[in-house]
Design a protein around this motif. Structure first.
Motif, PDB file in Angstrom:
ATOM      1  N   ASP A 139       0.720  -1.119  -0.008  1.00 39.74           N
ATOM      2  CA  ASP A 139       0.079  -0.130   0.197  1.00 39.74           C
ATOM      3  C   ASP A 139       0.713   1.233   0.166  1.00 39.74           C
ATOM      4  O   ASP A 139       1.238   1.602   0.892  1.00 39.74           O
ATOM      5  CB  ASP A 139      -1.003  -0.004   1.021  1.00 39.74           C
ATOM      6  N   THR A 176       8.112  -6.770  -1.385  1.00 36.97           N
ATOM      7  CA  THR A 176       7.611  -5.891  -0.185  1.00 36.97           C
ATOM      8  C   THR A 176       6.428  -6.377   0.539  1.00 36.97           C
ATOM      9  O   THR A 176       6.355  -6.469   1.648  1.00 36.97           O
ATOM     10  CB  THR A 176       7.457  -4.449  -0.594  1.00 36.97           C
ATOM     11  N   ASP A 217       9.551  -6.162  -7.386  1.00 34.46           N
ATOM     12  CA  ASP A 217       9.877  -5.247  -6.220  1.00 34.46           C
ATOM     13  C   ASP A 217       8.915  -5.249  -5.268  1.00 34.46           C
ATOM     14  O   ASP A 217       9.051  -5.347  -4.005  1.00 34.46           O
ATOM     15  CB  ASP A 217      10.277  -3.903  -6.869  1.00 34.46           C
ATOM     16  N   SER A 262      13.431  -7.837  -0.389  1.00 34.35           N
ATOM     17  CA  SER A 262      13.275  -7.035   0.603  1.00 34.35           C
ATOM     18  C   SER A 262      13.622  -7.901   1.814  1.00 34.35           C
ATOM     19  O   SER A 262      13.402  -9.157   1.970  1.00 34.35           O
ATOM     20  CB  SER A 262      11.646  -6.712   0.630  1.00 34.35           C
ATOM     21  N   ASP A 291       4.237   6.940  -1.243  1.00 30.63           N
ATOM     22  CA  ASP A 291       5.544   6.356  -0.993  1.00 30.63           C
ATOM     23  C   ASP A 291       5.817   5.233  -2.126  1.00 30.63           C
ATOM     24  O   ASP A 291       5.395   4.512  -1.927  1.00 30.63           O
ATOM     25  CB  ASP A 291       5.992   6.062   0.373  1.00 30.63           C
ATOM     26  N   ILE A 296       5.959  -1.497   6.519  1.00 33.03           N
ATOM     27  CA  ILE A 296       4.931  -1.071   7.402  1.00 33.03           C
ATOM     28  C   ILE A 296       3.975  -2.141   7.063  1.00 33.03           C
ATOM     29  O   ILE A 296       3.506  -2.260   5.737  1.00 33.03           O
ATOM     30  CB  ILE A 296       4.523   0.247   7.414  1.00 33.03           C
TER      31      ILE A 296
HETATM   32  P1  AMP Z   1      11.394  -2.668  -0.507  1.00 31.97           P
HETATM   33  O1  AMP Z   1      12.810  -2.176   0.195  1.00 31.97           O
HETATM   34  O2  AMP Z   1      11.580  -2.639  -1.829  1.00 31.97           O
HETATM   35  O3  AMP Z   1      11.065  -3.725   0.266  1.00 31.97           O
HETATM   36  O4  AMP Z   1      10.743  -1.196  -0.111  1.00 31.97           O
HETATM   37  C1  AMP Z   1      10.516  -0.684   1.104  1.00 31.97           C
HETATM   38  C2  AMP Z   1      10.095   0.560   1.050  1.00 31.97           C
HETATM   39  O5  AMP Z   1       8.903   0.665   0.375  1.00 31.97           O
HETATM   40  C3  AMP Z   1      10.082   1.378   2.412  1.00 31.97           C
HETATM   41  O6  AMP Z   1      11.304   1.770   2.566  1.00 31.97           O
HETATM   42  C4  AMP Z   1       8.958   2.135   2.197  1.00 31.97           C
HETATM   43  O7  AMP Z   1       9.380   3.305   1.378  1.00 31.97           O
HETATM   44  C5  AMP Z   1       7.862   1.606   1.287  1.00 31.97           C
HETATM   45  N1  AMP Z   1       6.738   0.702   2.004  1.00 31.97           N
HETATM   46  C6  AMP Z   1       7.160   0.413   3.322  1.00 31.97           C
HETATM   47  N2  AMP Z   1       5.820  -0.427   3.687  1.00 31.97           N
HETATM   48  C7  AMP Z   1       5.218  -0.499   2.450  1.00 31.97           C
HETATM   49  C8  AMP Z   1       4.015  -1.282   2.335  1.00 31.97           C
HETATM   50  N3  AMP Z   1       3.408  -2.097   3.258  1.00 31.97           N
HETATM   51  N4  AMP Z   1       3.352  -1.104   0.802  1.00 31.97           N
HETATM   52  C9  AMP Z   1       4.247  -0.387  -0.028  1.00 31.97           C
HETATM   53  N5  AMP Z   1       5.527   0.167   0.418  1.00 31.97           N
HETATM   54  C10 AMP Z   1       5.780   0.245   1.343  1.00 31.97           C
END
Ligand code: AMP
Ligand code: MG
Length: 411
Positions: free
Chosen positions: A189, A362, A358, A315, A243, A333
């Protein structure tokens, strides 16, 4: 009101914070080199043991790194892209009338390597291709970074209850993010930015946020507040923020690979901060080898896969995290609870498109191995999930991922 006038209504978002991704990944890259020249390491942004982790932690704790990071990104974005021939370029001869050229770059607050494999007849054209691939990465960062105050995403986040014009690319990524929100049961999200932000600040201050603050941050932004239009986004609430940190890097890899394909190369591989996308063949022939980093001992790889084309994204909570009272929290989160994800220690996803790999990596960090079943069937999306602890790691993967393994998993 015209789009151009609307632009003036958009205020500038203050530069955000980050948890030292650059320094941590820089350190890990040095280690990655130890894995061998043409081996690519998924999840390269680890925290190796023999590194000055304490110093990095101190920087993170004092918040210094964040500001410097922000400055670094600003400079990167403002800088005209290196002209052909600039940057680190290495050329090596391969088998069967091809050669490989590579360029090391710094982008998105981390390090990357672009490698192209070309016919020897095209010798001399490599700088232009490397340049195009690097340009695609920088362009995506310039549009979607939450750390650059003048990126489209930052302008969107700073805007009030208005229509915000956006590039086709940013819109495309937002649309993909919304679709993946649906297919991951809400685990992915991008609109939960206020909650992500709250935990980032908590990490910096070393204090857990109150349940009330978490609830408030959760209420501030959701997909119901962000309407996608043909040429932009309508924000139904000023507090809504997105984000793209969990998907933009993958999208950038897709664009970079596209540039290399269009140029008519025999093959190519682009790696940014441990995420990889590739096509065609390596200079030495065969398939591309990608090592999967051990989440509990990031200096080691515990598995290796071979792929012809596609993306491999990882991730993990070892990758970027923060600590409060000695406890480690994921930077991902769980939107369902408003608290850091606890589903997995690391997730590696293989998919034809890097944006999907990606985002799924996540999402599965939130959902954990028990939800591997929600991966879309027959689309080439495969995953490996590590849970447990350093003393007792556990690994689960889809049969399709197992079929790609050429080594491991060894724990
Ligand atoms: P990644 O390292 O590709 O897993 O992306 C992590 C980044 O995605 C975090 O640093 C946040 O900027 C963002 N993020 C955190 N939690 C979520 C989530 N539940 N859904 C989408 N983006 C997220
Ligand atoms: Mg991701």
């Amino acid at each position: 009101m015209r789009w151009s006038e609307l632009l003036y209504l958009v205020a500038v978002l203050a530069v955000g914070t980050v948890f030292g991704a650059r320094s941590l990944s820089e350190a890990a890259r040095a280690l990655a080199r130890g894995f061998g020249e043409d081996r690519f390491v998924a999840g390269a942004a680890g925290v190796p043991r023999d590194l000055d982790v304490e110093r990095i932690r101190r920087l993170i704790r004092d918040g210094d790194l964040s500001d410097r990071e922000a400055l670094f990104w600003k400079e990167q974005a403002g800088r005209p892209s290196a002209s052909a021939g600039e940057g680190t370029e290495a050329v090596e001869s391969g088998r069967g009338g091809v050669f490989a050229a590579r360029r090391e770059i710094e982008v998105m607050g981390t390090k990357g390597v672009v490698t192209v494999v070309m016919s020897k007849r095209s010798r001399g054209g490599e700088a232009r291709v490397l340049q195009a691939a690097e340009g695609a990465l920088r362009r995506t960062e310039g549009l979607m970074s939450g750390y650059l105050a003048d990126s489209e995403v930052s302008r969107l986040n700073a805007a009030g209850t208005v229509a915000v014009p956006l590039s086709e690319e940013t819109l495309r990524v937002l649309a993909a993010a919304r679709a993946i929100h649906g297919t991951t049961d809400g685990a992915f999200d991008v609109t939960c930015m206020p909650v992500i932000d709250l935990w980032r600040r908590a990490g910096k201050e070393g204090r857990l946020p109150s349940p009330e603050a978490i609830d408030e941050a959760r209420r501030e932004s959701s997909w119901a507040d962000v309407e996608l239009l043909p040429e932009g986004v309508f924000k139904r609430r000023a507090s809504a923020r997105v984000d793209l940190g969990g998907i933009a890097k993958g999208y950038a890899l897709d664009r970079a690979i596209e540039e290399i394909r269009i140029a008519g190369c025999e093959g190519g591989i682009v790696e940014v901060g441990g995420d990889v996308s590739c096509f065609g063949r390596p200079a030495g022939g065969g398939k591309w080898r990608v090592a999967v980093r051990h989440p509990f001992e990031p200096a080691k790889a515990f598995a290796e896969i071979a792929i012809g084309s596609g993306a491999v994204c990882t991730s993990g909570d070892y990758e970027r995290f923060f600590e409060i009272d000695g406890k480690r929290y994921s930077h991902i989160i769980d939107p369902r609870t408003g608290r850091p994800a606890v589903g997995a220690a690391s997730v590696t996803v293989v998919a034809p498109a890097a944006f999907a790999a990606d985002a799924w990596a996540t999402a599965l960090t939130v959902l954990g191995p028990s939800r591997l079943d929600i991966l879309p069937p027959d689309r080439g999306v495969e995953a490996l999930v590590v849970t447990g602890s350093a003393g007792k790691p556990e690994v689960r993967m889809t049969p399709g991922f197992r079929a790609l393994l050429v080594r491991g998993p060894d724990f």
